[in-house]
Design an enzyme around this catalytic site. Structure first.
Site, PDB file in Angstrom:
ATOM      1  N   HIS A 144       1.655 -11.158  -2.973  1.00 21.66           N
ATOM      2  CA  HIS A 144       1.810 -10.309  -4.147  1.00 21.66           C
ATOM      3  C   HIS A 144       3.212  -9.689  -4.175  1.00 21.66           C
ATOM      4  CE1 HIS A 144       1.094  -7.025  -1.300  1.00 21.66           C
ATOM      5  NE2 HIS A 144      -0.021  -7.638  -0.942  1.00 21.66           N
TER       6      HIS A 144
HETATM    7  P1  TYD Z   1      -3.502  -5.856   0.221  1.00 20.43           P
HETATM    8  O1  TYD Z   1      -2.361  -4.969  -0.104  1.00 20.43           O
HETATM    9  O2  TYD Z   1      -3.834  -6.955  -0.739  1.00 20.43           O
HETATM   10  O3  TYD Z   1      -3.324  -6.502   1.666  1.00 20.43           O
HETATM   11  P2  TYD Z   1      -2.115  -7.351   2.298  1.00 20.43           P
HETATM   12  O4  TYD Z   1      -0.972  -7.267   1.368  1.00 20.43           O
HETATM   13  O5  TYD Z   1      -1.852  -6.693   3.558  1.00 20.43           O
HETATM   14  O6  TYD Z   1      -2.609  -8.709   2.531  1.00 20.43           O
HETATM   15  O7  TYD Z   1      -4.790  -4.928   0.460  1.00 20.43           O
HETATM   16  C1  TYD Z   1      -6.011  -5.454   0.936  1.00 20.43           C
HETATM   17  C2  TYD Z   1      -7.132  -4.539   0.431  1.00 20.43           C
HETATM   18  O8  TYD Z   1      -6.971  -3.229   0.935  1.00 20.43           O
HETATM   19  C3  TYD Z   1      -7.158  -4.447  -1.089  1.00 20.43           C
HETATM   20  O9  TYD Z   1      -8.525  -4.424  -1.501  1.00 20.43           O
HETATM   21  C4  TYD Z   1      -6.550  -3.099  -1.379  1.00 20.43           C
HETATM   22  C5  TYD Z   1      -6.898  -2.282  -0.148  1.00 20.43           C
HETATM   23  N1  TYD Z   1      -5.887  -1.267   0.182  1.00 20.43           N
HETATM   24  C6  TYD Z   1      -6.186   0.093   0.008  1.00 20.43           C
HETATM   25  O10 TYD Z   1      -7.289   0.466  -0.432  1.00 20.43           O
HETATM   26  N2  TYD Z   1      -5.243   1.036   0.341  1.00 20.43           N
HETATM   27  C7  TYD Z   1      -4.018   0.681   0.817  1.00 20.43           C
HETATM   28  O11 TYD Z   1      -3.170   1.582   1.113  1.00 20.43           O
HETATM   29  C8  TYD Z   1      -3.716  -0.718   0.978  1.00 20.43           C
HETATM   30  C9  TYD Z   1      -2.381  -1.176   1.494  1.00 20.43           C
HETATM   31  C10 TYD Z   1      -4.680  -1.648   0.645  1.00 20.43           C
END
Ligand code: TYD
Length: 132
Positions: free
Chosen positions: A51
């Site tokens: 993303h």
């Molecule tokens: P995501 O940012 O997509 O993970 P990564 O980039 O590390 O692969 O986040 C994964 C899940 O966690 C998504 O459902 C959103 C949630 N999340 C939160 O609730 N709070 C946060 O601060 C973060 C970073 C993610």
């Protein structure tokens, strides 16, 4: 000119007891720090990220182990190998990131500039590329 993703070497104090690394908003971090989160227990072959963010800026640090961060700035990919706890990768807003090749037991620390908001995410790569 758009800001580029870049590695930042963090100040480190070493003595016979071990190493201590620090970073602060005034010297090493080019944004106001609002939130931290960390990735761990990462399964073999797992891919994180996938993303971009409209506003959020970020620093990633391999606190333990190693991984590869692929960053796309809207024009080209760049790869950063993180494996030292005293090196941070700064990723500006509007850069797509993918994190792969996690070694076993790795821990990825993330320091970011905004509160969590799903509205700040772009999770579709072609939509992201259209923003340029
Ligand atoms: P995501 O940012 O997509 O993970 P990564 O980039 O590390 O692969 O986040 C994964 C899940 O966690 C998504 O459902 C959103 C949630 N999340 C939160 O609730 N709070 C946060 O601060 C973060 C970073 C993610």
């Amino acid at each position: 000119m758009q800001t580029q993703a870049r590695l930042i070497e963090l100040p480190t104090i070493r003595d016979e007891r071990g190493a201590l690394t620090f970073l602060d908003e005034w010297n090493q971090v080019p944004f106001e720090m609002k939130r931290i989160y960390y990735l761990y227990d990462i399964g073999t072959g797992s891919k994180r990220g996938g993303h971009a963010h409209l506003k959020m800026e970020q620093i990633l640090i391999a606190l333990s182990g190693s991984f590869l961060v692929r960053v796309h700035d809207g024009k080209k990919w760049e790869e950063f190998s993180l494996s030292y706890p005293y090196v941070g990768l700064y990723i500006p807003s509007m850069n797509w990131r993918e994190i792969i090749n996690f070694s076993s037991g790795s821990v990825c620390l993330s320091i970011v500039s905004t509160e969590y908001s799903e509205e700040d995410y772009i999770r579709d790569f072609s939509l992201f590329c259209q923003g340029f």
